[in-house]
Scaffold this active site. Structure first.
Site, mmCIF file in Angstrom:
data_model
loop_
_atom_site.group_PDB
_atom_site.id
_atom_site.type_symbol
_atom_site.label_atom_id
_atom_site.label_comp_id
_atom_site.label_asym_id
_atom_site.label_seq_id
_atom_site.Cartn_x
_atom_site.Cartn_y
_atom_site.Cartn_z
ATOM 1 C CD GLU A 64 -2.895 -1.337 0.182
ATOM 2 O OE1 GLU A 64 -2.935 -0.462 -0.703
ATOM 3 O OE2 GLU A 64 -3.612 -2.359 0.170
ATOM 4 C CG HIS A 86 -4.140 -0.343 5.788
ATOM 5 N ND1 HIS A 86 -5.507 -0.210 5.730
ATOM 6 C CD2 HIS A 86 -3.864 -1.550 5.218
ATOM 7 C CE1 HIS A 86 -6.027 -1.282 5.154
ATOM 8 N NE2 HIS A 86 -5.058 -2.115 4.837
ATOM 9 C CD GLU A 113 -12.906 8.282 23.612
ATOM 10 O OE1 GLU A 113 -12.968 7.047 23.636
ATOM 11 O OE2 GLU A 113 -11.877 8.900 23.874
HETATM 12 O O1 2HA Z 1 -4.093 -3.818 2.171
HETATM 13 O O2 2HA Z 1 -3.234 -4.810 4.470
HETATM 14 O O3 2HA Z 1 -1.274 -6.928 3.413
HETATM 15 C C1 2HA Z 1 -3.050 -4.712 2.146
HETATM 16 C C2 2HA Z 1 -2.571 -5.038 3.491
HETATM 17 C C3 2HA Z 1 -1.241 -5.602 3.636
HETATM 18 ZN ZN ZN Z 2 -5.174 -4.068 4.146
#
Ligand code: 2HA
Ligand code: ZN
Length: 273
Positions: free
Chosen positions: A115, A139, A169
């Protein structure tokens, strides 16, 4: 200084451990990048051994010359703290914002996270809209927010209002709200572009049936944001598991009162009933 001893690298590693313990990083799920401050680069620069330039796949002009640390593609976040040098890519962006090269890490081969285009486009947008304040893009695959993408309409307003209502919150922690994307193929330029569009307005982007992206100024703020949104989603999953009707909730007027008391500006678009 050894790279793994630098404070910012230790904080990076701690976040991957914390996320793993939360249950957000099965196998190689999730990834983390950090835009390294120039003074931090100076502390560790003598350790760099630059490798070949590689295309990023997207152009990020305002990140030219910047350094990032990233988890590695296919690497398990569980293993980052065990062997940072095998699982982290310390990278440099070229003067055009089109190529990167690894300057440390990935000792047994490999590339930055799949990503990386999404992360860098998000960094690019956030560097611009926060005047350089944001440094972290995270992520993860938190289960409750993913579950909600099967039952709620995939609309920013619906997700924001439901999440704001699940804990007092929440409006204070993410007053701009959250953005939601329908299902897309991950790891590509299109999802990177769509996510970075959401990041112009929000610090949270939800990928339907996949996970979440959060942006923040430092590791604590970014992890705390992911944690707060996911906890709110967990409460909503519990509520929806009991009933499809809330007997009472945090009302629009409550939200306005909260905003006033805490001096935050809630996204007006989500304050209409
Ligand atoms: O979006 O989360 O494997 C791909 C991931 C990594
Ligand atoms: Zn992912």
């Amino acid at each position: 200084m050894r790279i793994v001893d630098a404070e910012f690298v230790r904080e990076f590693i701690r976040l991957t451990d914390d996320g793993y313990r939360k249950g957000w990083h099965e196998r190689n799920g999730g990834n983390l990048t950090y835009r390294v401050r120039p003074e931090e680069v100076d502390i560790v620069r003598s350790r760099f051994i630059p490798r070949e330039w590689q295309p990023i796949g997207v152009t990020v002009k305002n990140l030219a010359g910047e350094f990032f640390i990233a988890t590695g593609s296919g690497k398990f976040l569980r293993n980052v703290s065990v062997a940072p040098e095998d699982n982290i890519a310390f990278t440099e962006i070229d003067e055009k914002g089109e190529n990167y090269r690894i300057v440390w890490g990935m000792d047994n081969g490999g590339t930055p996270t799949s990503e990386f285009p999404s992360h860098l486009m998000n960094h690019s947008v956030k560097k611009e809209v926060t005047n350089g304040e944001h440094h972290v893009i995270y992520h993860a695959h938190p289960p409750n927010i993913i579950a909600l993408t099967y039952v709620l309409p995939l609309e920013d307003k619906v997700f924001t209002r439901e999440l704001w209502e699940m804990a007092t919150e929440c409006p204070v922690v993410f007053p701009q709200g959250v953005g939601v994307l329908g299902w897309m193929v991950p790891g590509r330029g299109e999802i990177a572009k769509a996510t970075s569009e959401l990041m112009k307005k929000y610090n949270v982007a939800i990928w339907a049936h996949h996970g979440m992206f959060c942006s923040g100024r430092d590791f604590d703020a970014t992890f705390g944001l992911m944690d707060t949104v996911e906890k709110s989603a967990e409460i909503l999953v519990k509520v929806l598991s009991m009933t499809d009707h809330k007997r009472q909730t945090i009302t629009t007027q409550n939200l306005k009162d909260l905003a006033k008391a805490f001096g935050v500006r809630l996204n007006e678009a989500f304050l209409e009933d």
